[in-house]
Design a protein around this motif. Structure first.
Motif, PDB file in Angstrom:
ATOM      1  N   PRO A 125      40.355  23.841 -13.442  1.00  0.00           N
ATOM      2  CA  PRO A 125      39.679  23.367 -11.890  1.00  0.00           C
ATOM      3  C   PRO A 125      38.063  23.648 -11.962  1.00  0.00           C
ATOM      4  N   ALA A 126      37.388  24.590 -12.515  1.00  0.00           N
ATOM      5  CA  ALA A 126      36.224  24.896 -12.543  1.00  0.00           C
ATOM      6  C   ALA A 126      35.456  23.821 -13.173  1.00  0.00           C
ATOM      7  N   ASP A 127      36.008  23.011 -14.007  1.00  0.00           N
ATOM      8  CA  ASP A 127      35.336  21.968 -14.908  1.00  0.00           C
ATOM      9  C   ASP A 127      35.030  20.839 -14.025  1.00  0.00           C
ATOM     10  N   VAL A 128      35.945  20.684 -12.798  1.00  0.00           N
ATOM     11  CA  VAL A 128      35.926  19.530 -11.857  1.00  0.00           C
ATOM     12  C   VAL A 128      34.707  19.668 -10.957  1.00  0.00           C
ATOM     13  N   SER A 129      33.678  18.911 -10.847  1.00  0.00           N
ATOM     14  CA  SER A 129      32.498  18.978  -9.975  1.00  0.00           C
ATOM     15  C   SER A 129      32.677  18.308  -8.567  1.00  0.00           C
ATOM     16  N   PRO A 130      32.395  18.924  -7.513  1.00  0.00           N
ATOM     17  CA  PRO A 130      32.400  17.986  -6.322  1.00  0.00           C
ATOM     18  C   PRO A 130      31.723  16.828  -6.335  1.00  0.00           C
ATOM     19  N   ARG A 131      32.112  15.886  -5.485  1.00  0.00           N
ATOM     20  CA  ARG A 131      31.375  14.485  -5.602  1.00  0.00           C
ATOM     21  C   ARG A 131      29.944  14.721  -5.307  1.00  0.00           C
ATOM     22  N   ALA A 132      28.920  14.153  -5.755  1.00  0.00           N
ATOM     23  CA  ALA A 132      27.682  14.353  -5.349  1.00  0.00           C
ATOM     24  C   ALA A 132      26.684  13.013  -5.079  1.00  0.00           C
TER      25      ALA A 132
ATOM     26  N   ARG B  48      17.760  35.753  -1.389  1.00  0.00           N
ATOM     27  CA  ARG B  48      18.805  36.621  -1.802  1.00  0.00           C
ATOM     28  C   ARG B  48      19.954  35.567  -1.886  1.00  0.00           C
ATOM     29  N   ARG B  49      20.506  35.482  -3.121  1.00  0.00           N
ATOM     30  CA  ARG B  49      21.911  34.606  -3.615  1.00  0.00           C
ATOM     31  C   ARG B  49      22.716  35.502  -4.173  1.00  0.00           C
ATOM     32  N   HIS B  50      23.614  36.063  -3.597  1.00  0.00           N
ATOM     33  CA  HIS B  50      25.054  37.116  -4.087  1.00  0.00           C
ATOM     34  C   HIS B  50      26.127  36.326  -4.431  1.00  0.00           C
ATOM     35  N   ASP B  51      26.245  35.156  -3.843  1.00  0.00           N
ATOM     36  CA  ASP B  51      27.647  34.422  -4.022  1.00  0.00           C
ATOM     37  C   ASP B  51      27.456  32.843  -3.732  1.00  0.00           C
ATOM     38  N   GLU B  52      28.387  32.255  -3.835  1.00  0.00           N
ATOM     39  CA  GLU B  52      28.205  30.793  -3.558  1.00  0.00           C
ATOM     40  C   GLU B  52      28.629  30.359  -2.203  1.00  0.00           C
ATOM     41  N   LEU B  53      28.566  31.090  -1.180  1.00  0.00           N
ATOM     42  CA  LEU B  53      28.858  30.781   0.106  1.00  0.00           C
ATOM     43  C   LEU B  53      27.664  30.595   0.689  1.00  0.00           C
ATOM     44  N   TYR B  54      26.781  31.556   0.921  1.00  0.00           N
ATOM     45  CA  TYR B  54      25.435  31.345   1.802  1.00  0.00           C
ATOM     46  C   TYR B  54      24.474  32.255   1.214  1.00  0.00           C
TER      47      TYR B  54
ATOM     48  N   ILE C  55      21.873  30.551   5.679  1.00  0.00           N
ATOM     49  CA  ILE C  55      22.231  28.897   5.336  1.00  0.00           C
ATOM     50  C   ILE C  55      23.125  28.960   4.248  1.00  0.00           C
ATOM     51  N   PHE C  56      24.139  27.905   4.453  1.00  0.00           N
ATOM     52  CA  PHE C  56      25.093  27.577   3.453  1.00  0.00           C
ATOM     53  C   PHE C  56      24.508  27.087   2.126  1.00  0.00           C
ATOM     54  N   THR C  57      25.125  27.700   1.114  1.00  0.00           N
ATOM     55  CA  THR C  57      24.704  27.304  -0.184  1.00  0.00           C
ATOM     56  C   THR C  57      24.242  26.026  -0.573  1.00  0.00           C
ATOM     57  N   ARG C  58      25.564  25.052  -0.248  1.00  0.00           N
ATOM     58  CA  ARG C  58      25.169  23.857  -0.566  1.00  0.00           C
ATOM     59  C   ARG C  58      23.922  23.209   0.174  1.00  0.00           C
ATOM     60  N   GLU C  59      23.852  23.420   1.600  1.00  0.00           N
ATOM     61  CA  GLU C  59      22.697  23.096   2.387  1.00  0.00           C
ATOM     62  C   GLU C  59      21.503  23.629   1.680  1.00  0.00           C
ATOM     63  N   PHE C  60      21.544  24.588   1.253  1.00  0.00           N
ATOM     64  CA  PHE C  60      20.041  25.388   0.712  1.00  0.00           C
ATOM     65  C   PHE C  60      19.652  24.399  -0.698  1.00  0.00           C
ATOM     66  N   ASP C  61      20.678  24.155  -1.221  1.00  0.00           N
ATOM     67  CA  ASP C  61      20.436  23.517  -2.630  1.00  0.00           C
ATOM     68  C   ASP C  61      19.985  22.160  -2.279  1.00  0.00           C
ATOM     69  N   LEU C  62      20.766  21.308  -1.361  1.00  0.00           N
ATOM     70  CA  LEU C  62      20.478  20.131  -0.911  1.00  0.00           C
ATOM     71  C   LEU C  62      18.822  20.047  -0.369  1.00  0.00           C
ATOM     72  N   ARG C  63      18.632  21.019   0.404  1.00  0.00           N
ATOM     73  CA  ARG C  63      17.061  21.024   1.186  1.00  0.00           C
ATOM     74  C   ARG C  63      16.299  21.103  -0.222  1.00  0.00           C
ATOM     75  N   ARG C  64      16.361  22.199  -0.868  1.00  0.00           N
ATOM     76  CA  ARG C  64      15.606  22.652  -2.001  1.00  0.00           C
ATOM     77  C   ARG C  64      15.366  21.362  -3.046  1.00  0.00           C
TER      78      ARG C  64
ATOM     79  N   PHE D 166      28.592  19.769   3.681  1.00  0.00           N
ATOM     80  CA  PHE D 166      27.536  21.096   3.205  1.00  0.00           C
ATOM     81  C   PHE D 166      27.242  22.149   4.211  1.00  0.00           C
ATOM     82  N   ARG D 167      28.089  21.939   5.477  1.00  0.00           N
ATOM     83  CA  ARG D 167      27.922  22.673   6.628  1.00  0.00           C
ATOM     84  C   ARG D 167      29.257  22.592   7.374  1.00  0.00           C
ATOM     85  N   VAL D 168      29.775  23.761   7.918  1.00  0.00           N
ATOM     86  CA  VAL D 168      30.671  23.657   8.957  1.00  0.00           C
ATOM     87  C   VAL D 168      30.586  24.479  10.183  1.00  0.00           C
ATOM     88  N   THR D 169      30.352  23.817  11.295  1.00  0.00           N
ATOM     89  CA  THR D 169      30.211  24.608  12.427  1.00  0.00           C
ATOM     90  C   THR D 169      31.532  24.296  13.621  1.00  0.00           C
ATOM     91  N   SER D 170      31.419  25.086  14.473  1.00  0.00           N
ATOM     92  CA  SER D 170      32.202  24.719  15.779  1.00  0.00           C
ATOM     93  C   SER D 170      31.535  24.725  17.125  1.00  0.00           C
TER      94      SER D 170
END
Length: 302
Positions: A295-302, A141-147, A214-223, A258-262
């Motif tokens: 700003p949406a056209d500028v991708s994060p570094r990969a 289930r992926r409803h947004d770009e957060l997790y 799981i964070f969306t970025r981490e999910f995509d990185l693992r997949r 790709f992940r933030v914890t405390s």
């Protein structure tokens, strides 16, 4: 120099036998507290230092002389004269069975490293239950770009429910719905996450031990197969959004967060964060964009 102020009244020490050796344990502590203080490893899945144990997974069971059944170390309080065994054949068999049944019904490939190590240590063989064994097998289930919610990895440890509820956030956006094999973590009336009471603090992700949340970025990185723990770093910093002083642990790979914890032991957060602290890191991965571009056209570094 003034004397330090005690944080609480001193607790009486009681004598407890652990694996044949006498130990002094503070009154009111749990068997798990005793084991950790003595350097004895006891596996846990549903336990967390900032959450009241739900006694859901039963992988932490130990043998207590005089008890008819094995007892959960995470919640059983020590008593004077107790004789506890953490490595008996009965305990080993119980832990192997629990881990094996969990791994046979859900995908634990993305679980915490400790869980993967315990599967090997206790000789769990989920494949022996056959190819026709019941599986959760729910779509991601992926409803947004957060997790992402991937319930095919969920072991119903209740940690996310507790973190969302009275233990931390007090939002009560999720709970366990259904019974038996049909039990699921769900929003009220199973509405989509953006339509629920969820405030996107991400504390459920912070306590999830299997990657079901799981964070969306981490999910995509693992997949994509590019997830590489050897190439990752963790940097501790202070959240920049307000003056509370929450500590953040930024997990990065290839200079991308790709992940933030405390930290669980941080006196301000106790491991929990708000939506800004947990997800407000997108700006850190943006390149400097040419004037006039979207700003949406500028991708994060990969």
């Amino acid at each position: 120099m003034s004397a330090p102020v005690p944080v609480g009244p001193p607790r009486r020490k009681i004598s407890v036998e652990l694996n044949g050796t006498e130990h002094a344990a503070p009154e009111g502590s749990t068997v798990l507290d005793l084991c950790r203080a003595a350097g004895v490893e006891v596996p846990t899945i549903c336990w967390a230092p900032t959450i009241t144990p739900a006694n859901a997974c039963r992988v932490c069971v130990v043998e207590l002389d005089g008890a008819r059944t094995l007892v959960p170390a995470c919640s059983r309080r020590v008593e004077a004269g107790m004789s506890i065994r953490t490595d008996s054949e009965r305990v080993q068999a119980a832990r192997r069975m629990v881990l094996e049944l969990l791994a046979s019904s859900v995908d634990l490939s993305g679980a915490d490293a400790d869980i993967l190590q315990w599967l090997e240590q206790y000789g769990a063989d989920p494949e022996r239950h056959g190819a026709d064994r019941a599986r959760v097998s729910e779509p991601v289930r992926r409803h947004d770009e957060l997790y992402v919610r991937d319930y095919d990895r969920c072991v119903l440890c209740y940690k996310c429910v507790d973190a969302c509820g009275a233990e931390a956030q007090h939002t009560f956006a999720i709970a366990v719905a259904g019974r038996g094999f049909d039990a699921r973590i769900s929003t009220e009336y199973d509405v989509e996450l953006p339509e629920s009471a969820c405030v996107y603090c991400g504390n459920c992700i912070g306590v999830c031990p299997t990657g079901a949340l799981i964070f969306t970025r981490e999910f995509d990185l693992r997949r994509s197969g590019r997830f590489d723990p050897e190439a990752q770093t963790v940097t501790t910093t202070v959240c920049p959004y307000c003056g509370v002083g929450c500590n953040l642990e930024l997990h990065t790979q290839d200079d991308v967060i790709f992940r933030v914890t405390s930290p669980d032991d941080h006196e301000v957060t106790s491991g929990h964060l708000c939506i800004k602290g947990r997800f407000g890191f997108e700006y850190a991965g943006r390149r400097e964009r040419p004037k006039g571009t979207d700003p949406a056209d500028v991708s994060p570094r990969a």
